[in-house]
Design an enzyme around this catalytic site. Structure first.
Site, PDB file in Angstrom:
ATOM      1  N   CYS A 180       0.536  -1.231   0.526  1.00 25.94           N
ATOM      2  CA  CYS A 180      -0.023  -0.251  -0.331  1.00 25.94           C
ATOM      3  C   CYS A 180       0.496   1.014  -0.346  1.00 25.94           C
ATOM      4  O   CYS A 180       1.702   1.204   1.020  1.00 25.94           O
ATOM      5  CB  CYS A 180      -1.211  -0.250   0.887  1.00 25.94           C
ATOM      6  SG  CYS A 180      -1.482   1.328   1.271  1.00 25.94           S
ATOM      7  N   HIS A 209      -9.046  -3.896  -2.062  1.00 24.76           N
ATOM      8  CA  HIS A 209      -8.249  -3.450  -1.103  1.00 24.76           C
ATOM      9  C   HIS A 209      -8.919  -1.719  -0.908  1.00 24.76           C
ATOM     10  O   HIS A 209      -8.660  -0.853   0.259  1.00 24.76           O
ATOM     11  CB  HIS A 209      -6.780  -3.570  -1.859  1.00 24.76           C
ATOM     12  CG  HIS A 209      -5.247  -3.232  -0.854  1.00 24.76           C
ATOM     13  ND1 HIS A 209      -4.566  -3.402  -0.191  1.00 24.76           N
ATOM     14  CD2 HIS A 209      -5.442  -1.297  -1.419  1.00 24.76           C
ATOM     15  CE1 HIS A 209      -4.064  -1.853   0.278  1.00 24.76           C
ATOM     16  NE2 HIS A 209      -4.782  -1.407   0.145  1.00 24.76           N
ATOM     17  N   GLU A 210      -9.105  -1.184  -2.381  1.00 20.51           N
ATOM     18  CA  GLU A 210      -9.586   0.050  -2.142  1.00 20.51           C
ATOM     19  C   GLU A 210     -10.481   0.359  -1.170  1.00 20.51           C
ATOM     20  O   GLU A 210     -11.208   1.378  -0.573  1.00 20.51           O
ATOM     21  CB  GLU A 210      -9.820   0.831  -3.919  1.00 20.51           C
ATOM     22  CG  GLU A 210      -8.392   0.448  -4.372  1.00 20.51           C
ATOM     23  CD  GLU A 210      -6.925   0.648  -3.665  1.00 20.51           C
ATOM     24  OE1 GLU A 210      -6.989   2.418  -3.136  1.00 20.51           O
ATOM     25  OE2 GLU A 210      -6.368   0.872  -4.057  1.00 20.51           O
ATOM     26  N   HIS A 262     -10.118   0.319   1.602  1.00 14.81           N
ATOM     27  CA  HIS A 262      -9.767   1.813   2.353  1.00 14.81           C
ATOM     28  C   HIS A 262     -11.113   3.048   2.679  1.00 14.81           C
ATOM     29  O   HIS A 262     -11.206   3.774   4.371  1.00 14.81           O
ATOM     30  CB  HIS A 262      -9.106   2.428   1.355  1.00 14.81           C
ATOM     31  CG  HIS A 262      -7.202   2.324   1.565  1.00 14.81           C
ATOM     32  ND1 HIS A 262      -6.767   2.619   2.523  1.00 14.81           N
ATOM     33  CD2 HIS A 262      -7.217   1.664   0.637  1.00 14.81           C
ATOM     34  CE1 HIS A 262      -5.590   2.243   1.975  1.00 14.81           C
ATOM     35  NE2 HIS A 262      -5.068   1.815   1.192  1.00 14.81           N
TER      36      HIS A 262
END
Ligand SMILES: [Zn+2]
Length: 138
Positions: free
Chosen positions: A87, A128-129, A132
């Site tokens: 990241c 993954h995003e 976030h």
């Protein structure tokens, strides 16, 4: 416009607020920042450039383009595997459970809703995003 990458984990651990039509410039900046970092980065969430709104950009391996989503939500996920991810906001790689196939509901920049399936690398980047956007750091 390319923006600086935020590494403040307290800021990054907040759940993102819903994105609206006022946030289109943030999406443009996010895309520019991803392209500027494309040698080492395949996706970004808006909080990584300091805007705590639910917007992501990602490299789409099937279409060979940078996609964007406003207010993405994973509706369904299948076929778990262990992935290793880095990241830009964290100077480390982490093992994490991901899913090879996901179905995502999101809005485009006209705030029309879409439901679309993604697989393999593209699906992993999107997971993954979206993490976030939920304040989850991997
Ligand atoms: Zn990240």
């Amino acid at each position: 416009m390319k923006r600086e990458i935020i590494k403040d984990t307290a800021f990054l651990s907040q759940v993102a607020e819903p994105a609206t039509k006022k946030d289109l410039k943030t999406a443009d900046d996010l895309r520019d920042t991803l392209i500027a970092n494309s040698d080492r980065c395949v996706g970004l969430a808006a909080n990584m450039i300091g805007v705590n709104k639910a917007i992501i950009v990602y490299y789409d391996y099937d279409l060979n383009l940078v996609g964007e989503m406003f207010n993405p939500v994973i509706l369904n996920k299948k076929s778990p595997f262990q992935g290793k991810e880095g990241c830009l906001s964290l100077d480390r790689t982490t093992e994490v459970t991901r899913y090879r196939r996901i179905i995502v509901q999101y809005e485009d920049r006209n705030f029309e809703e879409h439901v679309h399936s993604f697989h393999d690398n593209t699906a992993q980047v999107i997971q993954h995003e979206i993490d976030h956007c939920n304040g989850i750091l991997v």
